[in-house]
Design a protein around this motif. Structure first.
Motif, PDB file in Angstrom:
ATOM      1  N   ARG A  39     -25.585 -12.373  57.881  1.00 58.40           N
ATOM      2  CA  ARG A  39     -25.762 -13.137  57.799  1.00 58.40           C
ATOM      3  C   ARG A  39     -24.570 -13.512  58.637  1.00 58.40           C
ATOM      4  N   LEU A  40     -23.989 -13.529  57.676  1.00 53.63           N
ATOM      5  CA  LEU A  40     -22.854 -14.339  58.085  1.00 53.63           C
ATOM      6  C   LEU A  40     -22.036 -13.958  59.366  1.00 53.63           C
ATOM      7  N   MET A  41     -22.218 -12.528  59.220  1.00 51.65           N
ATOM      8  CA  MET A  41     -21.445 -12.142  60.874  1.00 51.65           C
ATOM      9  C   MET A  41     -21.841 -12.521  62.125  1.00 51.65           C
ATOM     10  N   THR A  42     -23.626 -12.148  61.843  1.00 47.69           N
ATOM     11  CA  THR A  42     -24.790 -13.152  62.385  1.00 47.69           C
ATOM     12  C   THR A  42     -24.157 -14.606  63.168  1.00 47.69           C
ATOM     13  N   ILE A  43     -23.645 -15.137  62.827  1.00 48.07           N
ATOM     14  CA  ILE A  43     -23.799 -16.677  63.259  1.00 48.07           C
ATOM     15  C   ILE A  43     -22.208 -15.936  64.315  1.00 48.07           C
ATOM     16  N   ASN A  45     -21.735 -13.592  65.742  1.00 51.21           N
ATOM     17  CA  ASN A  45     -21.570 -12.533  66.775  1.00 51.21           C
ATOM     18  C   ASN A  45     -20.996 -11.164  66.634  1.00 51.21           C
ATOM     19  N   VAL A  46     -20.773 -11.289  65.579  1.00 52.27           N
ATOM     20  CA  VAL A  46     -19.657  -9.987  65.059  1.00 52.27           C
ATOM     21  C   VAL A  46     -20.672  -9.169  64.080  1.00 52.27           C
ATOM     22  N   ALA A  47     -21.920  -9.383  63.546  1.00 51.64           N
ATOM     23  CA  ALA A  47     -22.694  -8.471  62.974  1.00 51.64           C
ATOM     24  C   ALA A  47     -22.285  -6.890  63.857  1.00 51.64           C
ATOM     25  N   VAL A  52     -21.975  -2.396  67.678  1.00 54.93           N
ATOM     26  CA  VAL A  52     -22.521  -1.226  68.248  1.00 54.93           C
ATOM     27  C   VAL A  52     -21.947  -0.826  68.788  1.00 54.93           C
ATOM     28  N   SER A  53     -22.149  -1.804  70.423  1.00 55.41           N
ATOM     29  CA  SER A  53     -21.771  -1.257  71.460  1.00 55.41           C
ATOM     30  C   SER A  53     -20.544  -1.435  71.632  1.00 55.41           C
ATOM     31  N   GLN A  54     -19.927  -1.299  70.664  1.00 53.31           N
ATOM     32  CA  GLN A  54     -18.114  -1.394  71.223  1.00 53.31           C
ATOM     33  C   GLN A  54     -17.875   0.176  70.350  1.00 53.31           C
ATOM     34  N   ARG A  55     -18.857   0.846  70.345  1.00 53.65           N
ATOM     35  CA  ARG A  55     -18.534   1.400  69.220  1.00 53.65           C
ATOM     36  C   ARG A  55     -17.691   1.710  67.765  1.00 53.65           C
ATOM     37  N   ARG A  56     -17.907   0.488  67.969  1.00 53.17           N
ATOM     38  CA  ARG A  56     -17.838  -0.355  66.143  1.00 53.17           C
ATOM     39  C   ARG A  56     -18.420  -0.028  64.982  1.00 53.17           C
ATOM     40  N   MET A  57     -18.680  -0.399  64.050  1.00 54.60           N
ATOM     41  CA  MET A  57     -18.981  -0.063  62.672  1.00 54.60           C
ATOM     42  C   MET A  57     -18.072  -0.673  61.918  1.00 54.60           C
ATOM     43  N   LEU A 124     -10.164   4.082  61.371  1.00 55.78           N
ATOM     44  CA  LEU A 124     -10.296   2.248  61.118  1.00 55.78           C
ATOM     45  C   LEU A 124      -9.348   1.870  62.281  1.00 55.78           C
ATOM     46  N   GLU A 125      -9.921   0.652  62.799  1.00 54.96           N
ATOM     47  CA  GLU A 125     -10.000  -0.154  64.041  1.00 54.96           C
ATOM     48  C   GLU A 125      -9.269  -1.295  63.147  1.00 54.96           C
ATOM     49  N   SER A 126      -8.582  -2.241  63.778  1.00 52.22           N
ATOM     50  CA  SER A 126      -7.364  -2.848  64.102  1.00 52.22           C
ATOM     51  C   SER A 126      -8.754  -4.181  64.101  1.00 52.22           C
ATOM     52  N   THR A 127      -8.566  -5.710  62.559  1.00 46.78           N
ATOM     53  CA  THR A 127      -9.489  -6.276  62.696  1.00 46.78           C
ATOM     54  C   THR A 127      -8.962  -7.842  63.836  1.00 46.78           C
ATOM     55  N   ASP A 128      -7.754  -7.288  64.887  1.00 44.65           N
ATOM     56  CA  ASP A 128      -7.813  -8.344  65.750  1.00 44.65           C
ATOM     57  C   ASP A 128      -8.479  -9.201  66.284  1.00 44.65           C
ATOM     58  N   PHE A 129      -9.657  -8.234  66.904  1.00 46.56           N
ATOM     59  CA  PHE A 129     -10.767  -8.947  67.563  1.00 46.56           C
ATOM     60  C   PHE A 129     -11.532  -9.666  66.955  1.00 46.56           C
ATOM     61  N   LEU A 130     -11.457 -10.536  65.591  1.00 50.05           N
ATOM     62  CA  LEU A 130     -12.104 -10.845  64.327  1.00 50.05           C
ATOM     63  C   LEU A 130     -11.480 -12.129  64.139  1.00 50.05           C
ATOM     64  N   GLN A 131     -10.039 -12.633  64.672  1.00 51.01           N
ATOM     65  CA  GLN A 131      -9.396 -13.774  64.832  1.00 51.01           C
ATOM     66  C   GLN A 131      -9.349 -14.583  65.575  1.00 51.01           C
ATOM     67  N   GLY A 132     -10.088 -15.848  65.503  1.00 55.20           N
ATOM     68  CA  GLY A 132     -10.597 -17.044  65.727  1.00 55.20           C
ATOM     69  C   GLY A 132     -11.836 -16.571  65.732  1.00 55.20           C
ATOM     70  N   LYS A 133     -12.649 -15.283  65.340  1.00 54.20           N
ATOM     71  CA  LYS A 133     -13.802 -15.971  65.190  1.00 54.20           C
ATOM     72  C   LYS A 133     -14.637 -16.288  63.866  1.00 54.20           C
ATOM     73  N   LEU A 134     -13.853 -15.984  62.589  1.00 54.54           N
ATOM     74  CA  LEU A 134     -13.779 -15.966  61.498  1.00 54.54           C
ATOM     75  C   LEU A 134     -13.400 -17.213  60.762  1.00 54.54           C
ATOM     76  N   THR A 135     -13.364 -17.729  59.495  1.00 54.12           N
ATOM     77  CA  THR A 135     -12.584 -19.077  58.955  1.00 54.12           C
ATOM     78  C   THR A 135     -12.238 -18.445  58.057  1.00 54.12           C
ATOM     79  N   VAL A 136     -10.990 -18.573  57.761  1.00 54.38           N
ATOM     80  CA  VAL A 136     -10.517 -18.020  56.434  1.00 54.38           C
ATOM     81  C   VAL A 136     -10.291 -19.542  54.984  1.00 54.38           C
ATOM     82  N   VAL A 137     -10.882 -19.096  53.817  1.00 50.92           N
ATOM     83  CA  VAL A 137     -10.741 -20.109  52.754  1.00 50.92           C
ATOM     84  C   VAL A 137     -10.249 -19.397  52.025  1.00 50.92           C
ATOM     85  N   SER A 138      -9.056 -19.283  51.675  1.00 48.04           N
ATOM     86  CA  SER A 138      -7.901 -18.886  50.618  1.00 48.04           C
ATOM     87  C   SER A 138      -8.615 -19.156  49.379  1.00 48.04           C
ATOM     88  N   GLU A 139      -9.746 -18.759  48.644  1.00 47.53           N
ATOM     89  CA  GLU A 139     -10.428 -18.785  46.899  1.00 47.53           C
ATOM     90  C   GLU A 139     -11.037 -18.244  46.989  1.00 47.53           C
TER      91      GLU A 139
END
Length: 263
Positions: A39-43, A45-47, A52-57, A124-139
């Motif tokens: 659900r968090l990833m859906t918010i 847009n990286v669920a 999967v259209s980018q051939r990623r899982m 494994l693929e780089s997580t670069d495309f997630l940068q700026g999409k996901l907020t990191v909470v360092s807890e």
């Protein structure tokens, strides 16, 4: 709902989610935690269905979970809170807690490691495309995100063989990660289950398995209520490792003594 980078979702316990001592089952805790992750990833847009259209899982490779003493009865509500606690070049760490909605008592808490897999190369693929999409909470809900090293078993106390059926499969036609946990815990002796309750579990998922594959789970009793469960495929490769820790069951009142509802 997302607040300050943390996502919270409320669920209602069903009868199949609950153990005889009125705790959420390990399978249920993993299911609702993973549902909240989706659900968090859906918010953002990286669920799974977004990438999967980018051939990623998405692939979950590790979970560490400590289990609290809070009871959960049928039809009661509980909340899963989840957040991205660290984002590296190849890994996404999500920490979580599960609490009762009415009084906030802790049901479980922990951390998890996720990766992005390329469906064509199986690398494994780089997580670069997630940068700026996901907020990191360092807890952090655990001491660190350092990988837990499993001890080498010196022998085995019990063995269970399991042939994967359609009931074990997920929507990718792989054996579900929760099925490995269920199979592993089948090796726990009845005399332990009669007086002990699960206090923590650490799981490493290593390789995929499929319909009709034969999985062998071997259990080794270590010490201090800790057990090592090792699942291998027909070729002898380790596909999943699980370490469980058990403590004496607390006194649990009968449900009729503590629950009064006008249904």
């Amino acid at each position: 709902m997302v607040t300050a980078g943390k996502y919270r979702h409320t669920y209602t316990a069903t009868a199949s989610d609950i153990t005889p001592s009125y705790r959420l089952t390990p399978n249920a805790m993993l299911m609702y935690f993973q549902d909240s992750f989706a659900r968090l990833m859906t918010i953002h847009n990286v669920a799974a269905f977004d990438i999967v259209s980018q051939r990623r899982m998405w692939v979950v490779t590790e979970v560490q979970m400590d289990i609290g003493q809070a009871v959960t009865y049928w039809s009661e509500e509980f909340v899963v809170e989840i957040w991205v606690s660290e984002l590296t070049s190849l890994r996404i760490y999500c920490d979580f807690r599960i609490i009762r909605k009415d009084d906030g008592r802790l049901i479980a808490s922990g951390t998890s490691q996720w990766n992005i897999l390329n469906l064509d190369t199986k690398r494994l693929e780089s997580t670069d495309f997630l940068q700026g999409k996901l907020t990191v909470v360092s807890e952090l809900m655990t001491g660190s995100h350092k990988k837990v090293r499993f001890p080498k078993p010196q022998g085995f106390d019990m063995q269970v063989d399991h042939r994967a059926t359609r009931l074990d499969l997920d929507f990718n036609y792989h054996v579900s990660n929760r099925s490995y946990v269920s199979i592993a815990l089948l090796t726990m002796p009845d005399d332990v289950l009669a007086v002990q309750t699960l206090a923590s579990v650490t799981i490493h998922w290593l390789h995929e398995t499929y319909l009709d594959d034969t999985l062998t789970c071997r259990m080794s009793h270590l010490d201090n209520g800790t057990y090592l469960h090792t699942l291998t495929n027909a070729e002898g490769a380790v596909v999943c490792e699980l370490m469980s820790r058990w403590t004496p069951q607390p006194d649990t009142p009968d449900v009729c003594e503590v629950l009064n509802r006008d249904l």
